[in-house]
Design a protein around this motif. Structure first.
Motif, PDB file in Angstrom:
ATOM      1  N   LYS A  72     -13.948   4.564  -0.447  1.00 42.97           N
ATOM      2  CA  LYS A  72     -14.166   3.937   0.851  1.00 42.97           C
ATOM      3  C   LYS A  72     -13.538   2.540   0.833  1.00 42.97           C
ATOM      4  O   LYS A  72     -13.779   1.759  -0.081  1.00 42.97           O
ATOM      5  CB  LYS A  72     -15.656   3.852   1.163  1.00 42.97           C
ATOM      6  N   VAL A  73     -12.755   2.248   1.848  1.00 40.56           N
ATOM      7  CA  VAL A  73     -12.040   0.973   1.894  1.00 40.56           C
ATOM      8  C   VAL A  73     -12.579   0.073   3.003  1.00 40.56           C
ATOM      9  O   VAL A  73     -12.845  -1.104   2.780  1.00 40.56           O
ATOM     10  CB  VAL A  73     -10.529   1.208   2.103  1.00 40.56           C
ATOM     11  N   ASN A  74     -12.740   0.627   4.197  1.00 36.40           N
ATOM     12  CA  ASN A  74     -13.111  -0.189   5.343  1.00 36.40           C
ATOM     13  C   ASN A  74     -14.579  -0.629   5.260  1.00 36.40           C
ATOM     14  O   ASN A  74     -15.455   0.131   4.847  1.00 36.40           O
ATOM     15  CB  ASN A  74     -12.873   0.594   6.633  1.00 36.40           C
ATOM     16  N   LYS A  75     -14.833  -1.845   5.678  1.00 40.02           N
ATOM     17  CA  LYS A  75     -16.169  -2.432   5.572  1.00 40.02           C
ATOM     18  C   LYS A  75     -17.085  -2.026   6.715  1.00 40.02           C
ATOM     19  O   LYS A  75     -18.316  -2.130   6.602  1.00 40.02           O
ATOM     20  CB  LYS A  75     -16.059  -3.953   5.518  1.00 40.02           C
TER      21      LYS A  75
ATOM     22  N   GLU B  98      -8.967  -2.699   5.379  1.00 37.00           N
ATOM     23  CA  GLU B  98     -10.232  -3.265   4.885  1.00 37.00           C
ATOM     24  C   GLU B  98     -11.032  -3.995   5.958  1.00 37.00           C
ATOM     25  O   GLU B  98     -12.246  -3.819   6.078  1.00 37.00           O
ATOM     26  CB  GLU B  98      -9.966  -4.250   3.724  1.00 37.00           C
ATOM     27  N   ASN B  99     -10.350  -4.821   6.753  1.00 37.60           N
ATOM     28  CA  ASN B  99     -11.049  -5.667   7.717  1.00 37.60           C
ATOM     29  C   ASN B  99     -10.972  -5.138   9.149  1.00 37.60           C
ATOM     30  O   ASN B  99     -11.327  -5.856  10.087  1.00 37.60           O
ATOM     31  CB  ASN B  99     -10.481  -7.088   7.656  1.00 37.60           C
TER      32      ASN B  99
ATOM     33  N   GLU C  12      -3.967  -2.077  -5.448  1.00 37.32           N
ATOM     34  CA  GLU C  12      -5.166  -2.252  -6.260  1.00 37.32           C
ATOM     35  C   GLU C  12      -5.126  -1.235  -7.404  1.00 37.32           C
ATOM     36  O   GLU C  12      -5.382  -0.053  -7.218  1.00 37.32           O
ATOM     37  CB  GLU C  12      -6.427  -2.055  -5.418  1.00 37.32           C
TER      38      GLU C  12
ATOM     39  N   HIS D 203      -1.075  -7.454   3.438  1.00 39.75           N
ATOM     40  CA  HIS D 203      -0.436  -6.377   2.683  1.00 39.75           C
ATOM     41  C   HIS D 203       1.081  -6.551   2.562  1.00 39.75           C
ATOM     42  O   HIS D 203       1.799  -5.592   2.284  1.00 39.75           O
ATOM     43  CB  HIS D 203      -0.774  -5.028   3.312  1.00 39.75           C
TER      44      HIS D 203
ATOM     45  N   LEU E 279      -6.376   4.314   0.019  1.00 43.49           N
ATOM     46  CA  LEU E 279      -6.067   3.508  -1.156  1.00 43.49           C
ATOM     47  C   LEU E 279      -5.695   4.431  -2.315  1.00 43.49           C
ATOM     48  O   LEU E 279      -6.504   5.245  -2.755  1.00 43.49           O
ATOM     49  CB  LEU E 279      -7.280   2.658  -1.533  1.00 43.49           C
TER      50      LEU E 279
ATOM     51  N   TYR F 130       0.812  -1.212   0.000  1.00 43.73           N
ATOM     52  CA  TYR F 130       0.000   0.000   0.000  1.00 43.73           C
ATOM     53  C   TYR F 130       0.849   1.268   0.000  1.00 43.73           C
ATOM     54  O   TYR F 130       0.321   2.374   0.053  1.00 43.73           O
ATOM     55  CB  TYR F 130      -0.920   0.022   1.227  1.00 43.73           C
TER      56      TYR F 130
END
Length: 444
Positions: free
Chosen positions: A382-385, A327-328, A362, A294, A356, A190
């Protein structure tokens, strides 16, 4: 050839070479140079070229004032540094330059310019060229064909005397900034540094680095910040550097950034003896699975804690960087990251929101300037869920304040937050005014 190199300013302080050369909006009182300007200008000057430089961010010369006061048409080429937090205004600024001086070639550089190259080519005819690599590389290729790019020895000693370097002062310190190396050989996918400078490190020889430091001391600078992402990646080189500092009886304080697990007590003691007063490093997250995802090598946290404690015993400040919102990440995991920061107990801690970028792990296409959040160190993706970007920003602010209160007390924390809020509020007002002025000029 008459050349101008410029970093525009719109009312908010942008540390232009930080964040992998994407630029970082900073609402503290500290102003830093953009090393890409400093080294590119100094190199071109060493070639005997007719070059002028204007670091408007340091001089606080607003873009609208530059347009009205500077005789732009006296130049053949103008190189404009782009930064992610201001890229939309940077493009408008280039359009205004071209309108005022139609015969001048407008060229742009910087990491975000590289990312937006295809969009710029299709949508901004006023810009004649997008430079995809560091500007000093561009100049070396253009004006000195047989340059060896396997080291940084082709760079000239920075000509800080041609910049308003007095504005880099921080209380009693007069700070200068140098590259001892550029790039990083770590695998974190990243990282914008490896995205722009490629994976690998090139070094400046220690003798030339000593020469650079002596020149900065000669103009009154007493503190050096090395902008190398991984200062201690080569232990023997660090030892050689410290040895020559001591052999030359150079009295200078310096700080660096590195990976903390490359430090051990003997090396730290030697660095301290040679003037090291501060070391920064990334810890990132408490979630080891995220680190693996990562491609970032995990830490032995007990050893990290011991290293931080040893630095403190030698009165070396430590600054740990943390990232929230992978992300998680969940509310629970970012709370654990904060608790880990408290347990490691570095002198300072900085919490940032995971962002990101289009050319890191990505790959994304059809990126336009609106992808980058104005006046913030974020993109709009937006990256985080689990959490929104605004929630993560609030977490980062809360953690910073809580950590500062824990270490420095409530009064320090409140005053620091009030100062940064005041600087940001003023900056946003000036930014809004600049946008209106530039819009009006474009409509004339």
């Amino acid at each position: 050839m008459r050349i101008q190199i410029i970093r525009p300013y719109y009312g908010i302080n942008v540390n232009g070479d930080m964040g992998g050369d994407l630029g970082i909006a900073d609402f503290s009182s500290q102003v830093t140079p953009d090393l890409s300007l400093v080294y590119a200008y100094s190199l071109l000057k060493s070639f005997g070229e007719n070059v002028k430089v204007c670091d408007c961010n340091t001089d606080k010369l607003l873009a609208s004032s530059y347009i009205s006061k500077v005789f732009i048409d006296q130049y053949d080429e103008i190189y404009v540094k782009f930064a992610a937090p201001t890229v939309q205004l940077d493009i408008a600024f280039c359009c205004l330059l071209k309108r005022k001086a139609p015969n001048v070639k407008i060229k742009v550089f910087g990491h975000v310019a590289k990312i937006l190259k295809e969009w710029i080519k299709q949508n901004v005819s006023e810009i004649s060229c997008v430079i995809e690599h560091p500007l000093d590389v561009e100049f070396a290729k253009k004006y000195k064909a047989e340059t060896n790019f396997s080291t940084l020895d082709y760079l000239a000693t920075p000509c800080y005397e041609d910049f308003t370097y007095q504005n880099y002062n921080d209380t009693e310190r007069s700070i200068g900034y140098l590259w001892g190396s550029r790039g990083c050989n770590m695998t974190c996918d990243y990282c914008p540094y490896t995205a722009y400078y490629d994976k690998g490190i090139i070094f400046r020889s220690v003798d030339l680095l000593i020469q650079d430091i002596k020149k900065l001391i000669a103009i009154g600078i007493n503190h050096i910040q090395f902008r190398d992402p991984f200062f201690t990646c080569n232990r023997q080189r660090v030892i050689e550097f410290c040895t020559k500092i001591l052999e030359n009886a150079i009295e200078i304080q310096w700080m660096c950034e590195t990976r903390i697990d490359t430090l051990e007590e003997e090396l730290i003691r030697f660095m301290k003896k040679a003037g090291c007063v501060s070391i920064a490093f990334g810890i990132e997250t408490s979630n080891s699975e995220v680190m693996k995802l990562h491609a970032r090598k995990d830490y032995n946290l007990e050893r990290v804690k011991e290293t931080i404690g040893y630095c403190k015993s030698l009165h070396i400040d430590t600054l740990a960087f943390y990232i929230l919102g992978f992300e998680n990440d969940t509310w629970e995991s970012i709370s654990k990251t904060y608790q880990m920061a408290c347990d490691l107990d570095s002198s300072y801690a900085q919490f940032n929101v995971f962002t990101l970028y289009p050319d890191t792990y990505e790959q994304m296409e059809d990126i336009n300037p609106m992808f980058f959040a104005e006046a913030k160190n974020l993109t709009k993706k937006k990256v985080n869920k689990s959490m929104s970007i605004d929630q993560l920003l609030m977490c980062a602010t809360h953690f910073m304040d809580a950590y500062n209160e824990r270490v420095f007390g409530l009064e320090y924390t409140i005053n620091k937050r009030m100062l940064e809020t005041m600087i940001e509020s003023r900056g946003q007002r000036v930014l809004k005014s600049e946008k209106e002025k530039m819009k009006s000029l474009l409509q004339q």
